[in-house]
Design a protein around this motif. Structure first.
Motif, PDB file in Angstrom:
ATOM      1  N   ARG A  85     -10.227 -37.007 -15.665  1.00 27.31           N
ATOM      2  CA  ARG A  85      -8.895 -37.427 -15.333  1.00 27.31           C
ATOM      3  C   ARG A  85      -8.134 -36.250 -14.953  1.00 27.31           C
ATOM      4  N   ARG A  86      -8.368 -35.057 -15.415  1.00 27.32           N
ATOM      5  CA  ARG A  86      -7.367 -33.963 -15.104  1.00 27.32           C
ATOM      6  C   ARG A  86      -7.490 -33.382 -13.887  1.00 27.32           C
ATOM      7  N   TRP A  87      -8.812 -33.386 -13.159  1.00 27.03           N
ATOM      8  CA  TRP A  87      -9.293 -33.034 -12.085  1.00 27.03           C
ATOM      9  C   TRP A  87      -8.887 -33.949 -11.028  1.00 27.03           C
ATOM     10  N   PHE A  88      -8.911 -35.393 -11.068  1.00 25.85           N
ATOM     11  CA  PHE A  88      -8.368 -36.468 -10.121  1.00 25.85           C
ATOM     12  C   PHE A  88      -6.507 -36.090 -10.299  1.00 25.85           C
ATOM     13  N   LEU A  89      -6.141 -35.581 -11.318  1.00 27.00           N
ATOM     14  CA  LEU A  89      -4.618 -35.437 -11.465  1.00 27.00           C
ATOM     15  C   LEU A  89      -4.294 -34.324 -10.549  1.00 27.00           C
ATOM     16  N   TYR A  90      -4.882 -33.143 -10.483  1.00 28.77           N
ATOM     17  CA  TYR A  90      -4.744 -31.897 -10.168  1.00 28.77           C
ATOM     18  C   TYR A  90      -5.005 -32.003  -8.546  1.00 28.77           C
ATOM     19  N   ILE A  91      -6.086 -32.804  -7.990  1.00 26.25           N
ATOM     20  CA  ILE A  91      -6.187 -33.073  -6.491  1.00 26.25           C
ATOM     21  C   ILE A  91      -4.966 -33.782  -5.968  1.00 26.25           C
ATOM     22  N   SER A  92      -4.502 -35.026  -6.697  1.00 29.83           N
ATOM     23  CA  SER A  92      -3.410 -35.827  -6.342  1.00 29.83           C
ATOM     24  C   SER A  92      -2.051 -34.980  -6.268  1.00 29.83           C
ATOM     25  N   ILE A  93      -1.854 -34.261  -7.144  1.00 32.65           N
ATOM     26  CA  ILE A  93      -0.742 -33.323  -7.221  1.00 32.65           C
ATOM     27  C   ILE A  93      -0.725 -32.321  -6.017  1.00 32.65           C
ATOM     28  N   THR A  94      -1.659 -31.607  -5.705  1.00 30.13           N
ATOM     29  CA  THR A  94      -2.159 -30.821  -4.772  1.00 30.13           C
ATOM     30  C   THR A  94      -1.806 -31.503  -3.195  1.00 30.13           C
ATOM     31  N   VAL A  95      -2.679 -32.634  -3.318  1.00 34.75           N
ATOM     32  CA  VAL A  95      -2.413 -33.417  -1.898  1.00 34.75           C
ATOM     33  C   VAL A  95      -0.982 -33.887  -1.717  1.00 34.75           C
ATOM     34  N   ALA A  96      -0.517 -34.202  -2.778  1.00 30.21           N
ATOM     35  CA  ALA A  96       1.169 -34.786  -2.647  1.00 30.21           C
ATOM     36  C   ALA A  96       2.018 -33.860  -2.255  1.00 30.21           C
ATOM     37  N   ALA A  97       1.747 -32.407  -2.807  1.00 29.57           N
ATOM     38  CA  ALA A  97       2.508 -31.485  -2.406  1.00 29.57           C
ATOM     39  C   ALA A  97       2.532 -30.980  -0.921  1.00 29.57           C
ATOM     40  N   VAL A  98       1.535 -31.084  -0.423  1.00 25.43           N
ATOM     41  CA  VAL A  98       1.058 -30.795   0.963  1.00 25.43           C
ATOM     42  C   VAL A  98       1.729 -31.966   2.004  1.00 25.43           C
ATOM     43  N   LEU A  99       1.850 -33.438   1.286  1.00 27.19           N
ATOM     44  CA  LEU A  99       2.328 -34.507   2.371  1.00 27.19           C
ATOM     45  C   LEU A  99       3.717 -34.122   2.043  1.00 27.19           C
ATOM     46  N   MET A 100       4.118 -33.703   1.106  1.00 28.32           N
ATOM     47  CA  MET A 100       5.736 -33.706   0.939  1.00 28.32           C
ATOM     48  C   MET A 100       6.159 -32.624   1.817  1.00 28.32           C
ATOM     49  N   TRP A 101       5.343 -31.533   1.888  1.00 31.88           N
ATOM     50  CA  TRP A 101       5.828 -29.967   2.758  1.00 31.88           C
ATOM     51  C   TRP A 101       5.739 -30.572   4.286  1.00 31.88           C
TER      52      TRP A 101
END
Length: 410
Positions: A265-281
């Motif tokens: 779950r932590r790895w899936f969360l880290y991936i989703s946060i990282t990708v969301a940050a790029v999408l936001m940018w």
């Protein structure tokens, strides 16, 4: 002593224990699925309270919008309904455990089609009325306006619309289309097909690769068939939504998938946060989504397809870990959220028409609208809807008063 071999043995033993645990709970009640469902619907209600204060088109609009709310709304919009479609697919599996296919179809008709028909004639017309009042397209009482419903002219030219109930419309249609697949679940001899899948989904990469169809839908449908909620000519939303629904159904019978969501779950969360940050940018900060079939769209499709799916994987994992229990609040809310959903947009539009006229800041208006919405739909549900069989049926609530537990499938 071979430390590597010992470590691998411990990992396999850990996974087997989780799988055995999941086999047991998959045969009973998954409380964390109920929590996901409740939280997703409440998020959706808050989402719609905020939409009048954005630049996006909606029934009623505030005179000024907030770019900050725009960014939050566009992020939430990516995954809120995919999560609900996925959870709805899981619910189908449990519904079929207790019913024949024929009874299942009858139950879906009562729980989905009847509330949809009721809403089209008695809930959504109120939204159309206040929308046209705000746009100064009409100047009449609701009593005078309501007969336009029976002209049977579809919105936007007329009054007939399923509005936010498009979600229920799609669910009902998906259920009918997928009946052959659902029917196979009743054939026990086909259960042997799960064995190779059990092994495959022990690996987190298998869970992640399920994002591939959603990425491809961006490439194939996103530009030519943008989101409409119209059922026809809505192929991006239609195909992605039915896939989430089907995945929920199919994966609900594969314990290793859920074990992997829990373990990683932590790895899936880290991936989703990282990708969301790029999408936001790249896309969300300036509210600048792709409008052409080019490399910018392909990057967006890869990022957002992965973003949505890893959020679902992380939500499943964390709720399994921390919310796999029930209490009186969950029991109450799990039954209430469907009527809340049916009512919420009508209440937001009707009261919002007046609140948005206030000469005050956006934050205060938003707060007041949330309070009014939550209080109103709770009052209507608690004191009216749940009290009679007729109102329970019309709002998709089970009507067997003798049962203490209401499973609240949707």
């Amino acid at each position: 002593m071979n430390i590597s071999a010992s470590g691998n043995h411990l990992v396999k033993r850990y996974v087997n224990i989780i799988n055995q645990y999941l086999v047991i709970i998959l045969a009973t009640r998954l409380h964390y699925i109920d929590w996901i469902r409740v939280m997703a619907f409440i998020t959706l209600i808050l989402f719609h309270c905020a939409v009048p204060f954005t630049q996006f088109n909606w029934e009623i609009k505030n005179n000024e919008s907030s770019i900050f709310i725009d960014r939050i709304i566009i992020w939430l919009h990516q995954w809120r309904l995919p999560l609900l479609f996925f959870i709805a697919g899981v619910g189908v599996r449990f519904s079929l455990k207790k019913r024949s296919i024929l009874k299942f179809v009858g139950e879906r008709f009562v729980r989905l089609f009847l509330p949809l028909a009721f809403a089209i004639f008695f809930i959504t017309p109120i939204q159309v009325y206040f929308e046209r009042l705000q746009k100064k397209e009409i100047d009449m009482s609701y009593i005078d306006f309501y007969p336009t419903v029976f002209e049977f002219v579809p919105y936007p030219d007329g009054t007939i619309t399923w509005s936010h109930m498009w979600f229920v419309t799609y669910l009902f249609v998906f259920t009918l289309l997928l009946l052959p697949v659902f029917s196979l679940a009743k054939i026990k001899i086909l259960q042997f097909l799960n064995s190779p899948l059990e092994t495959i989904f022990n690996y987190p990469i298998a869970n992640l690769l399920l994002a591939v169809p959603f990425i491809l839908y961006y490439f194939l449908f996103y530009i030519e068939w943008p989101e409409q909620g119209s059922l026809v000519d809505d192929w991006f939303v239609f195909n992605s939504s039915i896939t989430f629904y089907l995945f929920g159904f199919l994966l609900s019978n594969i314990p290793s998938f859920w074990a992997t969501c829990l373990k990683y779950r932590r790895w899936f969360l880290y991936i989703s946060i990282t990708v969301a940050a790029v999408l936001m940018w790249k896309y969300y900060w300036n509210v600048d989504l792709p409008k052409e079939q080019n490399t910018r769209l392909y990057l967006y499709g890869i990022l957002n397809g992965l973003h949505i799916w890893t959020i679902i994987l992380a939500v499943v994992g964390y709720t399994m870990r921390y919310l796999n229990y029930s209490n009186k609040y969950l029991t109450y809310l799990n039954t209430a959220v469907y009527p809340f959903y049916i009512l919420h947009q009508m209440v937001i539009v009707a009261f919002g028409y007046y609140v948005l006229q206030w000469e005050t800041n956006i934050l205060l208006k938003l707060f007041v609208l949330i309070v009014i919405c939550m209080a109103s739909i709770w009052f209507l549900y608690h004191f009216i809807i749940r009290r009679t069989i007729v109102t329970r049926v019309l709002f998709g609530v089970k009507w067997n008063f003798g049962r203490r537990r209401n499973r609240g499938e949707l």
